[in-house]
Design a protein around this motif. Structure first.
Motif, short mmCIF file in Angstrom:
data_model
loop_
_atom_site.label_atom_id
_atom_site.label_comp_id
_atom_site.label_asym_id
_atom_site.label_seq_id
_atom_site.Cartn_x
_atom_site.Cartn_y
_atom_site.Cartn_z
N ARG A 43 0.84 -1.22 0.00
CA ARG A 43 0.00 0.00 0.00
C ARG A 43 0.87 1.26 0.00
N SER A 97 2.20 1.91 -3.43
CA SER A 97 1.18 2.52 -4.31
C SER A 97 1.09 4.01 -4.04
N THR A 144 1.76 7.22 -6.50
CA THR A 144 0.69 8.22 -6.72
C THR A 144 1.26 9.62 -6.47
N ASN A 194 -3.35 -2.72 -7.66
CA ASN A 194 -3.32 -1.25 -7.42
C ASN A 194 -1.91 -0.70 -7.61
N LEU A 195 -0.93 -1.47 -7.10
CA LEU A 195 0.47 -1.01 -7.22
C LEU A 195 0.87 -0.98 -8.69
N ALA A 243 -0.58 1.98 -10.29
CA ALA A 243 0.09 3.23 -9.89
C ALA A 243 1.40 3.41 -10.65
#
Length: 1342
Positions: free
Chosen positions: A1165, A1168, A1172, A1259-1260, A1263
Motif C-alpha cells: 500500500r 502505491s 501516486t 493497485n500497485l 500506480a
C-alpha cells in the motif's frame, strides 16, 4: 460691445432664415465669440438661447460652421470647469452642448476628444461637470465610420476611442477628479480590454486619494463593474484594505518614539471607511446578484493559493455582511467553516513537523482573523454583527461534542482543544462571547438563542453552550436582569432536562439569582414542584438546585470562605446580599429549603447520594446552617445505628436495601452518609469551634450535644467494626456474589457498603488520631476488614472472568486525605511520629492500598476534571494535592527501586511500579487540565529550589531535571540481568519520558541532548521485548520530527531490517551493517517494519500536502512573483530530497524477505501511495511547462532516474516474491486437503487470506503504470527523455512463457486424467488448481 453683439445674435436667431445670422457670426473672431459667450453666461441671462443661435448660424455642412462650433466647445469646457458659473447654468450649457455633439463630423469629434484628454492630463478639471460631455463625445466618436488621422496613420472611430482611453489611463490623473472620471466611464460603451484598463487605473489611484474619498470612488467602481471586470474590482478593493490593515498593525507593533511621524492612518477613521465601503458593496450586490457570486468564487480560488490574502479581516467582514442575504448564506458559511477547519488542520500539521516549519515560517491562523473582525465591528459595523452571531452558532452546532453510541456524552469542557473540530467549536463560542461584549443591541438575541439550544438539544451534549452561557453571565450579569423573563421560562423546563445540564445551567445563571429576587422566587417554585415529581431526574434536579441556593445565600454571621468567592465581574453582584434582603429573610429562606431537602432523605438512593455529596459544600460556604445540617444528619444515621455497645455489627445493613419483586436495590447509601458526617464533623471542629466566642454559651451546649453524639457514635462503630467478622455481615468466602441472583446482588451491595464504611472510618481515625499508636492500630484493624472483603470480591470476579476483577471499588477517601496519608507514610521523618507510623509502614498491603487509591483519584480527575469528596470540584485544591502526591510518588520510586522491592513481594504490582504509574498519570493530567500552571507544578516537585517567582521558572530546565531521573532508571533496567528486566516498568518509563519530553522546547539544548540519548539507547540495546521496542521507537520518531525530517533515520532502520530478515533472493547475502541494535530477529518484523512504514506514510502525507501547496503557488501570477518563485524553488527542493531518500528506504524494504501478512500488505500500500505522489509531482511539472517555458530541474531528473533504477524493477521482483509465498501456502493447504477431505473450511480461510493479501498488487501495478504514462507526457513537454531511465517491466499479471508452453503441450495428457476427479469433487478445488499451475511449471524450470 460683446453685450450688444449678443443681443444682435439673439435677435437674428429669432428670424426665420439663418442667412443674416450666419453673416453676423462670420464677422466674429474667436476671441470675440468667446468673450460674448462668457459675458452672457456670467450675467446668467439667455445663455442657452445665445448658444442655440450660434449653433443655428454655424451649420456643420460648412467648414467655417464646424470650426465655429469647435471654438464654442473649446471655450465652454474651461468656462464650465472654472467654477465661476452657477451649477444650474453649467448644467444647462453642458446639456445643450451634448445635444449638438452628434452633429459634429468625425475629425471635429477627434479634436474635441483630444482636447478633453489634454484637460484631464493638465489636471484642470474642478467639478467634473464637463465630463458628461466627454462621455457623449467618445460615444459619438466610437460610432463614427470616418477615417481619422492619428499620428502618422489613420484609424476608424472605434480604434481612435481605444487609443484615447489607453492614453488617458496611462497618463497622470489629478486625485480630485478620479471620482468624476470613474463616473464618466459608466456612460461610455467599453470593450472588455478597455474596461480592464480603466478599472486597473482607478484601483491604482486608491493609494493617492484621501481616505474619506475612497467610499464614493468604490461605489462608482462597483457600478462600473456591472459592465464586467467584477473580479478585478473586488480583488483590488480587498487587497487595498488588507494592505492598510497590515500597515496599521506594523505601526502598532513599533513603540511610538518621539521623532516618529504620526500614524499614516488613524484607526477609527480607517474602520469607519471600511464599514462604509462594505455597505456600498452590499447595496450593489442587492442590485447585482452576480457580484456576490463572483466575490465567493474569487475568495475560494484565492484561498487555495494564499489564505492570508483571501481571508483577511476586511474580506471576512464583507462575507459576513453579505451572508445576511439568505440566497448566499449557506454558500458563505460552508466556505468559512471549511476554511476554518482547514486552517486548524494546517496549523496542526505544521506544528507536528520541523521540516514543514522551516519551509513555512509564517503560519496563517484564521481564528485570530475572525476575532479581529469582532473587535473591528465595534466601530459601528452593525451590518456585520448578525453574520458574526450566525457564524458563531453555526460553528458551535456543526462541530459540537459528539455523543458516543449508547455511551455518555464526551465532555470537552476541561483541558485544551485538540482536534480541528474542537477548535472550531471553541472559536464559535469565542465569537459569540466577544460579540456579546461589544454589541449591546444584539445581546438579548444571543442569550435567547443560547438558552433555546440548552433546552432543545437535551439529548446531545450541551456543555459547550452552558460554558458560553456562564461566560456571558460573568461578563455582564445585569444584562440578564433585563432578560429575566426568558430565564424564568427556561426554569419551567428544568425537570425535563438531564441532571448534568441542570447543574451546569443553574451554576451559570447563579449570579443572577443574587441580583434578581423575582428570578430566585420563580426558581424556588419550580424546584419545590420538582421535588414531588414522578421522574427521578426531576427530583435530582430539585436537590441540585436547592443545594446551589443554600451554598450561595449566606446568613449574616457566616464565616467567609476564601475558597468560594464567586469570580464575577460586576461589582454589584459581589456586594453583600444583605443589601438586597435582610439577614433574617435569608435565614428563614435557607431553613425553608433545608426543610424541603429533609423530605428527600426518604427518597431513592440517587437523590440521597446527591444530598450527602452536597452538604459539606453548603456548610463550608454557609456556616450558620451547621447546627441544622448536623441535626438532620444525626437523625438520619440514628435510623441505622445500633447503640448497644456489644452488638455486632454496629449498623443495620438490612435497612439499607429494598426489594421490589425479585429485584433488590440500594435504598440508603450508608457509607456516603457516614462519609458526609465525617467530613462535616471534621470541618465543624476545625472551623466553627475555633471561631465561636464565649457569648453564646447556651447554643454551645446544644451544639456540643450533637458533636459529642457523633464522636461517641463513630468511636463505637470503629471499635465494633474492628471486632466484627465477615460472618456478622453475612459475608464470607462461601457467600454468593454473582450478580444474576437476588442474594448475590444483596451481598455485593453489603460488601461495597462495609468496605466504604471501613474507608470512612480509616480517614476519621487517622485524622483525629494525631499520630497516636492506638489509633493507627485501629486504622490497620479497619483496613484488615476492608482488605478481606476486597480479596473475596476480587477472587469471585476473577472466577467470572469479568474485567472488574483487577479494579478496586471506587474509594471513599478524599483527595486531600490521600495526599496527607501518602506524605505521612513515605516522607514523614519527625521523631515523635516514628513509632506510631511504624505500625502502618510495616503493613505492605496498606502501603499498596494507599498508592492504588491515589492512582484511582488521579484517573478520575483525568477523565472527568474533578474527584469525589470535599473540594473535589475546586481546581486550586486539586492542583495542590496533585503536587503533594507527585512529590511523594517520585521520591518513593527513585529511592526504592523495583528490583529491591520485588524480591520478597507477593502477587500484584509492586509499590514502586504503582508509584511510577501514578507519576505517569499525573504528568498527563497536569498537561491536560493545568497546562497554564506547569511551571508551578515543576517548581513544586523540585524540593531543592525555594519559592522562585513563576516568571523565573524555566520549564525546559525543570522538565529536563525530571527526565534525567527517569533516564537513570531506564538505563538501570537495560543494564540489569535478564531475569530482573521488567517489561512493564520499562514501558512505563518510556511513556513517562515521552510525556515529559512534550514540555521541552524543541529548540533548546536539553531537547537535543535528550534526542541524542534516545538514539544512543536504540543503537546500543538489543531489546527483544516487543512492546518496549515499540515504545522506544515511537519516542524516537516523535522527538526526531521536531528536530528535522526523519527520512535518513528511516533509511538506516530499513537497512537494518533488510540485514536482519535477509533478501528475497536467497542466493544473495546482505552485508550486515547494523546501525540500531534494537532491530533484531525478534523485533524486525512486524514491529519495527510497521513502525517504519507508518512513519514513512506520515512523510508521504507531508510531501503530498506540499505538492498541493506548490500547485496553488504555481497558479499565482501576482506582482510578488519573485518571492513566490523563490518559495516554489525551496518547496521543490524539499519535496524532491524527501522523496529521494524515501525511495532508498523502500529500495531496502522491497528487497527484504518479509513474512506474509501485515508487513507485506502495508508495504504494498505504501508503495502505491509513493507512486501516486510521484505522479502528482510529475503532473505539477507538466503544468509548469505549460505555463512557462521552464526546463525541468536536474534534481527531478535524478529522482526519476533513482525511481527507475532503485524502485520499479525491485517492486516487480517483490510482487513475484509475494505471489510465490502465497502459492506455497496454497499448495501446502492443497496437500492437506487431499489427505483430509473434511478440512474444506480451513482451505477456504487460507484462500480468503491469500485473496486479501494479494489485493493491493493490481493497485500497485496500476500506480506504476500511471507514473510512467505521465513521465511520457512530461518528456514530450520538456523535450527531455525521462523514459530512458525506465526499463520496460517483464513481470505482469498475465505471462505466457513460450518455451514452457511448448513443453507442456508436448507432454501426454496424464495430468488431465489425474485432475478430473478433483474437478468433479467440488468447486473450491478449481481455483487453487488454476493458481497452482504456474507454480508447478516454475519449479520444473528450475
Amino acid at each position: 460691445m460683446a453685450a450688444a453683439m449678443a443681443q444682435r445674435v439673439l435677435a437674428l436667431a429669432a428670424e426665420e432664415g439663418p442667412e443674416r445670422l450666419q453673416e453676423a457670426l462670420q464677422g466674429l473672431g474667436e476671441g470675440e465669440l468667446g468673450e460674448m459667450v462668457t459675458k452672457q453666461a456670467l450675467r446668467g441671462r439667455e445663455t442657452a438661447a445665445l448658444l442655440r443661435g450660434i449653433f443655428r448660424g454655424s451649420p456643420c455642412s460648412q467648414p467655417s460652421g464646424v470650426l465655429r462650433r469647435l471654438q464654442v466647445y473649446k471655450h465652454c469646457i474651461p468656462l464650465v470647469e472654472s467654477g465661476d458659473l452657477h451649477l444650474s447654468k453649467a448644467s444647462e450649457i453642458i446639456g445643450l452642448l451634448m445635444l449638438e455633439v452628434r452633429q459634429l463630423p468625425g475629425p471635429a469629434l477627434a479634436e474635441l476628444a483630444t482636447l478633453f484628454v489634454d484637460v484631464i492630463k493638465g489636471g484642470s478639471l474642478s467639478n467634473g461637470k464637463s465630463l458628461e460631455l466627454f462621455s457623449t463625445v467618445l460615444t459619438a466618436l466610437a460610432s463614427s465610420k470616418e477615417s481619422l488621422a492619428y499620428g502618422k496613420g489613420e484609424l476608424n472611430g472605434e480604434e481612435f476611442k481605444k487609443q484615447l482611453i489607453n492614453t488617458l489611463c496611462s497618463s497622470k490623473w489629478d486625485p480630485q477628479s478620479v471620482i468624476h472620471l470613474a463616473n464618466m466611464f459608466r456612460d461610455i460603451p467599453l470593450s472588455g480590454e478597455e474596461l480592464q484598463f480603466v478599472v486597473e487605473k482607478v484601483l491604482r489611484m486608491f493609494s493617492k486619494l484621501d481616505l474619506q474619498e475612497i467610499p464614493p470612488l468604490v461605489y462608482q467602481l462597483l457600478l462600473l463593474s456591472a459592465k464586467g471586470s467584477k473580479k478585478t474590482v473586488l480583488e483590488g478593493i480587498i487587497s487595498f484594505f488588507n494592505q492598510l490593515d497590515k500597515r496599521l498593525k506594523e505601526e502598532q507593533k513599533v513603540p511610538q518614539s518621539v521623532d516618529l511621524e504620526v500614524a499614516t492612518v488613524p484607526l477609527d477613521q480607517l474602520r469607519h471607511v471600511e464599514g462604509t465601503v462594505i455597505l456600498h458593496i452590499i447595496s450593489v450586490i442587492n442590485l447585482d446578484q452576480d457580484l456576490g457570486e463572483e466575490l465567493i468564487k474569487h475568495l475560494k480560488t484565492e484561498q487555495q493559493k494564499d489564505p492570508g490574502k483571501a481571508l483577511c479581516p476586511f474580506s471576512v467582514a464583507l462575507l459576513l455582511s453579505v451572508a445576511v442575504k439568505h440566497r448566499l448564506q449557506e454558500q458563505i458559511f460552508d466556505f468559512l467553516k471549511t476554511s476554518i477547519t482547514r486552517s486548524c488542520k494546517d496549523l496542526q500539521f505544521l506544528q507536528a513537523s520541523k521540516f514543514l516549519q522551516d519551509l513555512f515560517p509564517q503560519q496563517y491562523d484564521i481564528t485570530a482573523v475572525i476575532l479581529e473582525v469582532v473587535k473591528n465591528s465595534a466601530f459601528g459595523w452593525d451590518h456585520v454583527t448578525q453574520g458574526l452571531v450566525d457564524l458563531g452558532f453555526s460553528l458551535m452546532e456543526s462541530y459540537e461534542p459528539k455523543k458516543p453510541f449508547g455511551g455518555k456524552a464526551a465532555e470537552t469542557n476541561f483541558g485544551i482543544s485538540k482536534t480541528p473540530a474542537q477548535q472550531a467549536c471553541r472559536l464559535g463560542a469565542s465569537i459569540l462571547l466577544e460579540t456579546f461584549k461589544v454589541h449591546e443591541p444584539i445581546r438579548s438575541d444571543i442569550l435567547e438563542q443560547v438558552l433555546n439550544r440548552v433546552l432543545t438539544k437535551a439529548a446531545s451534549p450541551v456543555s459547550h453552550f452552558i460554558d458560553l452561557l456562564s461566560n456571558i453571565v460573568v461578563s455582564a450579569p445585569l444584562v440578564l436582569q433585563n432578560s429575566s423573563s426568558r430565564v424564568t421560562e427556561t426554569f419551567d423546563n428544568l425537570s425535563f432536562l438531564p441532571i448534568d445540564t441542570v447543574q451546569g445551567l443553574l451554576r451559570a445563571v447563579q449570579p443572577l439569582l443574587k441580583v434578581s429576587m423575582s428570578v430566585r422566587d420563580s426558581l424556588i417554585l419550580v424546584l419545590q414542584k420538582a421535588i414531588f415529581s414522578r421522574q427521578l431526574d426531576a427530583r435530582k434536579a430539585a436537590v441540585a438546585g436547592f443545594l446551589l441556593l443554600l451554598r450561595n445565600f449566606k446568613i449574616l454571621g457566616s464565616l467567609t470562605s476564601s475558597q468560594c468567592s464567586q469570580a464575577i465581574g460586576a461589582t454589584q453582584v459581589q456586594a453583600d446580599v444583605h443589601a438586597c434582603y435582610n439577614s433574617a429573610a435569608n435565614e428563614a429562606f435557607c431553613l425553608e429549603i433545608l426543610g424541603s431537602l429533609r423530605r428527600c432523605l426518604s427518597q431513592q438512593a440517587d437523590v440521597r447520594l446527591m444530598l450527602y455529596e452536597g452538604f459539606y459544600d453548603v456548610l463550608r460556604r454557609n456556616s450558620q446552617l451547621a447546627s441544622s445540617v448536623m441535626e438532620t444528619l444525626l437523625s438520619q444515621i440514628k435510623q441505622y445505628y445500633l447503640p448497644q455497645p456489644d452488638l455486632l455489627p454496629p449498623l443495620k445493613l438490612e435497612g439499607c436495601i429494598m426489594a421490589q419483586g425479585d429485584q433488590i436495590f440500594l435504598q440508603e447509601p450508608l457509607a456516603h452518609l457516614l462519609c458526609c458526617i465525617q467530613h462535616c464533623l471534621a470541618w465543624y471542629k476545625s472551623t466553627v469551634r475555633l471561631c465561636q466566642g464565649a457569648e453564646d454559651d447556651d447554643e454551645e451546649e446544644e451544639d456540643v450535644g450533637f458533636e459529642q453524639n457523633f464522636e461517641e457514635m463513630l468511636e463505637s462503630v470503629t471499635r465494633r467494626m474492628i471486632k466484627s467478622e465477615l460472618e456478622d455481615f453475612e459475608l464470607d468466602k462461601s457467600a454468593d456474589f454473582s450478580l444474576s441472583s437476588g442474594v448475590g446482588v444483596k451481598n455485593n451491595i453489603y460488601a461495597i457498603q462495609v468496605m466504604g464504611i471501613c474507608e470512612v472510618l480509616i480517614e476519621y481515625n487517622f485524622n483525629i488520631g494525631n499520630f497516636s499508636k492506638n489509633k493507627f492500630e485501629d486504622v490497620l484493624g479497619l483496613f484488615t476488614c476492608y482488605n478481606k472483603l476486597s480479596e473475596i470480591l476480587r477472587e469471585k470476579a476473577g472466577k467470572n472472568k469479568s474485567a472488574l476483577g483487577n479494579k478496586i471499588a471506587r474509594s471513599f477517601l478524599s483527595m486531600g486525605f490521600v495526599s496527607t496519608l501518602l506524605t505521612a507514610l513515605f516522607r514523614d521523618n519527625a521523631q515523635s511520629h516514628e513509632e506510631s507510623l511504624a505500625v502502618l509502614r510495616s503493613n505492605t498491603e496498606f502501603l499498596r492500598y494507599a498508592v492504588s487509591v491515589a492512582l484511582q483519584k488521579v484517573q478520575q480527575l483525568e477523565e472527568t476534571g474533578q474527584t469525589d469528596g470535599p473540594d473535589g470540584q475546586n481546581p486550586e485544591k486539586m492542583f495542590q494535592n496533585l503536587c503533594k502526591i507527585t512529590r511523594v510518588l517520585l521520591w518513593r520510586y527513585t529511592s526504592i527501586p523495583t528490583v529491591v522491592e520485588e524480591s520478597g513481594k507477593k502477587k500484584g504490582k509492586s509499590i514502586s511500579l504503582l508509584c511510577l504509574e501514578g507519576c505517569l498519570r499525573i504528568f498527563n493530567t497536569v498537561q491536560q487540565l493545568y497546562a497554564a500552571r506547569i511551571p508551578q507544578f515543576l517548581q513544586a516537585l523540585d524540593i531543592t529550589d525555594g519559592d522562585a517567582e513563576a516568571a523565573d521558572i524555566n520549564v525546559t530546565e525543570k522538565a529536563a531535571f525530571q527526565i534525567r531521573q527517569f533516564q537513570r532508571s531506564l538505563v538501570n533496567q537495560f543494564s540489569s540481568a535478564e531475569d530482573d528486566f521488567n517489561s512493564k516498568e520499562t514501558q512505563l518509563l518510556v511513556t513517562v519520558l515521552s510525556t515529559l519530553s512534550k514540555l521541552l522546547d524543541p529548540t533548546s539544548q536539553q531537547f537535543l541532548q535528550f534526542l541524542t540519548w534516545t538514539v544512543k539507547i536504540c543503537k546500543e540495546n538489543a531489546l527483544e521485548d516487543i512492546s518496549c521496542c515499540k515504545g522506544l521507537l515511537t519516542l524516537l520518531f516523535s522527538l526526531h520530527v521536531q528536530y528535522k525530517s526523519p527520512v535518513s533515520l528511516l533509511r538506516e532502520l530499513a537497512q537494518d531490517i533488510h540485514a536482519c530478515l535477509g533478501d528475497i533472493d536467497q542466493d544473495i547475502e546482505v552485508e550486515s551493517r547494523s546501525h540500531f541494535a534494537i532491530v533484531n530477529a525478534k523485533t524486525a518484523a512486524p514491529t519495527v517494519c510497521l513502525l517504519v512504514l507508518s512513519q514513512a506514510d506520515k512523510v508521504l502525507e507531508e510531501v503530498d500536502w506540499l505538492i498541493k501547496k506548490l500547485t496553488s503557488l504555481g497558479s499565482d501570477t501576482s506582482e510578488d512573483s519573485t518571492q513566490a518563485s523563490n518559495q516554489t524553488q525551496a518547496l521543490e527542493k524539499g519535496i524532491i530530497l524527501q522523496l529521494g531518500t524515501l525511495l532508498t528506504v523502500f529500495h531496502e524494504l522491497v528487497q527484504t524477505a518479509l513474512p506474509a501478512g501485515s508487513c507485506v500488505d502495508t508495504l504494498l500500500r505504501s508503495l502505491s501511495k509513493t507512486y501516486t505522489i510521484l505522479t502528482s509531482l510529475i503532473k505539477h511539472y507538466i503544468q509548469a511547462c505549460r505555463s512557462t517555458s521552464n526546463t525541468i530541474p536536474g534534481r527531478l531528473e535524478k529522482l526519476v532516474k533513482l525511481s527507475g533504477s532503485h524502485l520499479t524493477p525491485q517492486c516487480y521482483s517483490f510482487i513475484t516474491y509475494v505471489q510465490n509465498i502465497h502459492s506455497e501456502s496454497l499448495s501446502f493447504v492443497e496437500e492437506k486437503k487431499k489427505k483430509k477431505k473434511e478440512e474444506a473450511a480451513a482451505v477456504s480461510t487460507v484462500m480468503a487470506k491469500v485473496l486479501r493479501d494479494t489485493k493491493p498488487i493490481p493497485n500497485l501495478i496500476f500506480a506504476i503504470e500511471q507514473y510512467e504514462k505521465f513521465l511520457i507526457h512530461l518528456s514530450k513537454k520538456s523535450k527531455v527523455n525521462l523514459m530512458q531511465y525506465m526499463k520496460l517491466s517483464t513481470s505482469r499479471d498475465f505471462r505466457i512463457n513460450a518455451s514452457m508452453l511448448d513443453s507442456v503441450l508436448q507432454e501426454p495428457n496424464t495430468e488431465d486424467a489425474e485432475n478430473e476427479p478433483d474437478n468433479d469433487q467440488s468447486t473450491t478445488a478449481e481455483q487453487p488448481d488454476e493458481n497452482q499451475e504456474p507454480k508447478k511449471k516454475r519449479r520444473r524450470k528450475k
